[in-house]
Design an enzyme around this catalytic site. Structure first.
Site, PDB file in Angstrom:
ATOM      1  N   GLY A  10       7.800  38.457  16.973  1.00  0.00           N
ATOM      2  CA  GLY A  10       6.408  38.661  16.114  1.00  0.00           C
ATOM      3  C   GLY A  10       5.075  37.066  17.355  1.00  0.00           C
ATOM      4  O   GLY A  10       5.941  36.019  18.048  1.00  0.00           O
ATOM      5  N   ILE A 126       8.832  30.399  15.615  1.00  0.00           N
ATOM      6  CA  ILE A 126       7.977  29.625  14.517  1.00  0.00           C
ATOM      7  C   ILE A 126       9.789  29.106  14.124  1.00  0.00           C
ATOM      8  O   ILE A 126       9.799  28.481  13.352  1.00  0.00           O
ATOM      9  CB  ILE A 126       6.913  29.932  12.863  1.00  0.00           C
ATOM     10  N   ASP A 127      10.389  30.246  14.140  1.00  0.00           N
ATOM     11  CA  ASP A 127      11.400  30.005  13.198  1.00  0.00           C
ATOM     12  C   ASP A 127      12.403  28.734  13.497  1.00  0.00           C
ATOM     13  O   ASP A 127      13.453  28.088  13.457  1.00  0.00           O
ATOM     14  CB  ASP A 127      12.653  31.154  13.103  1.00  0.00           C
ATOM     15  N   GLU A 222      12.327  32.287   3.464  1.00  0.00           N
ATOM     16  CA  GLU A 222      12.264  32.840   3.111  1.00  0.00           C
ATOM     17  C   GLU A 222      14.382  34.192   3.152  1.00  0.00           C
ATOM     18  O   GLU A 222      14.540  34.673   2.595  1.00  0.00           O
ATOM     19  CB  GLU A 222      12.068  33.998   4.043  1.00  0.00           C
ATOM     20  N   ARG A 269       4.863  28.240 -10.488  1.00  0.00           N
ATOM     21  CA  ARG A 269       4.321  29.342  -9.680  1.00  0.00           C
ATOM     22  C   ARG A 269       4.734  29.428  -9.023  1.00  0.00           C
ATOM     23  O   ARG A 269       5.768  28.790  -8.760  1.00  0.00           O
ATOM     24  CB  ARG A 269       3.296  28.634  -9.765  1.00  0.00           C
ATOM     25  N   ARG A 278       1.806  32.038  10.507  1.00  0.00           N
ATOM     26  CA  ARG A 278       1.816  31.975  12.508  1.00  0.00           C
ATOM     27  C   ARG A 278       0.251  32.207  13.305  1.00  0.00           C
ATOM     28  O   ARG A 278       0.783  32.481  14.368  1.00  0.00           O
ATOM     29  CB  ARG A 278       2.304  33.360  12.886  1.00  0.00           C
TER      30      ARG A 278
END
Ligand code: F6P
Length: 344
Positions: A10, A126-127, A222, A269, A278
């Site tokens: 990624g 990014i993780d 996530e 919401r 990203r």
């Protein structure tokens, strides 16, 4: 010497800053650089481009990667490793500098360990979950983007007395959720490393409302697996699998929101930040980090220190064996989650 440089897996903000540093650091040492397009795939299919100082002018603030990327894995393809090693010889490369995360660096490690392949790594994702380094390229920018989103959601949550669930990336670890949750003042932070029960989350939100705070912000990574007080835990929410069998996560925000609605009765919401995290220009910190890690990778390659990865320890740039970087995953320290709880 002649180095190949590639970006795999990624993308993230800061890759171009790393490529620029690798090219300019190499040229300063009298070496040549060949850009390999689309990750390891470009080496197998001979998609390359020469890179000199001019070719990387102006790319420092640009997101993405000028080289393109893919999740190609030579170990899953027929003759993949042979293709790669033959192409490396044909291009006259002394070695390859691979900028990547878990997958790309895992391939680099296996190539070096099993085939004595000349490769050094630069950690990006990014993780932020690569072992052997305190931080990876792209993390700071993603945290910045998520924090800004949480700030924005605060004002609208307050106007409508709503619970806002913000789903951020982090498939195996909750670094982005923890850092942006603390920085953005989230009331709840849910990460894969900590099996927080949804009933406890509902109680916490209800208690806030009882104290007159009639809105709440919950940040969920996530990869968080919905957990109940009974100890029952769901699997991560997977949308689909890609061509390489890699699970695409996403959707836990909706699941958490539905649970909170039924447990509390409050209007809820969901915002899924997705790939916005990203994209775009890297922060100053990511540009600085990518530049320093890129230069360290050039030093390693120049010295023939193959099988190592440029890394951060405290304020220093160091190097670690790729075996250490890919042998385990780095979890969020429990203190980060605790900090979020104390100040919520
Ligand atoms: O590993 C980085 C990451 O951004 C994860 O947080 C996320 O699960 C994944 O990549 C998404 O990958 P893709 O861009 O293939 O959907």
């Amino acid at each position: 010497m002649r180095f190949g440089v590639l970006t795999g897996g990624g993308d993230c903000p800061g890759l171009n800053a790393a490529i620029r540093a690798i090219v300019r650091g190499s040229v300063a040492r009298g070496h040549e650089v060949v850009g390999i397009r689309h990750g390891w795939r470009g080496l197998a299919s001979n998609e390359t481009t020469p890179l000199d100082r001019r070719a990387v002018a102006g790319i420092l603030p640009r997101g993405g990667t000028i080289l393109g990327t893919s999740s190609y894995d030579c170990f899953r393809e027929e003759n993949g490793v042979q293709l790669l090693t033959a192409a490396t010889r044909a291009l006259g490369l002394s070695g390859v500098i691979a900028i990547g995360g878990e997958g790309t660096l895992g391939i680099a490690h296996r190539l070096h360990a099993e085939h004595d392949y000349p490769v050094v790594g630069v950690p990006k994702t990014i993780d932020n979950d690569i072992a052997g380094t305190d931080v990876t390229i792209g993390f700071d920018t993603a945290v910045h983007i998520c924090t800004e989103a949480i700030d924005r959601l605060h004002s609208t949550a307050e106007s409508h007395n709503r619970v806002m669930v913000v789903e951020v990336m982090g498939r195996n670890t909750g670094w982005i959720a923890a850092a942006s949750g603390v920085a953005g003042g989230a009331d709840v932070i849910l990460v894969p490393e900590v099996p927080s029960a949804i009933e406890d989350v509902a109680d916490h939100i209800r208690a806030r409302h009882d104290q007159g705070k009639d809105f709440s912000i919950a940040v969920v990574a996530e990869g968080y697996q919905l957990t109940r007080r009974s100890g029952e835990q769901d699997d991560p929410v997977v949308q689909e699998h890609d061509a390489y069998g890699y699970a695409r996560l996403g959707g836990i925000g909706r699941v958490v929101a539905d649970e909170l609605t039924s447990l509390t009765g409050f209007e809820t919401r969901v915002t899924v930040l997705g790939h916005v995290q990203r994209g775009g220009t890297p922060t100053a910190r990511d540009r600085f980090l990518a530049t320093r890690l890129g230069l360290e990778a050039v030093d390693l390659a120049s010295a023939g220190a193959w099988g190592r990865m440029a890394a951060v320890r405290g304020n220093d740039i160091v190097s670690v064996p790729l075996a250490e970087a890919t042998g385990s995953r780095r979890d969020v320290p429990s203190g980060w989650i605790e900090a979020g709880r104390v100040v919520a």
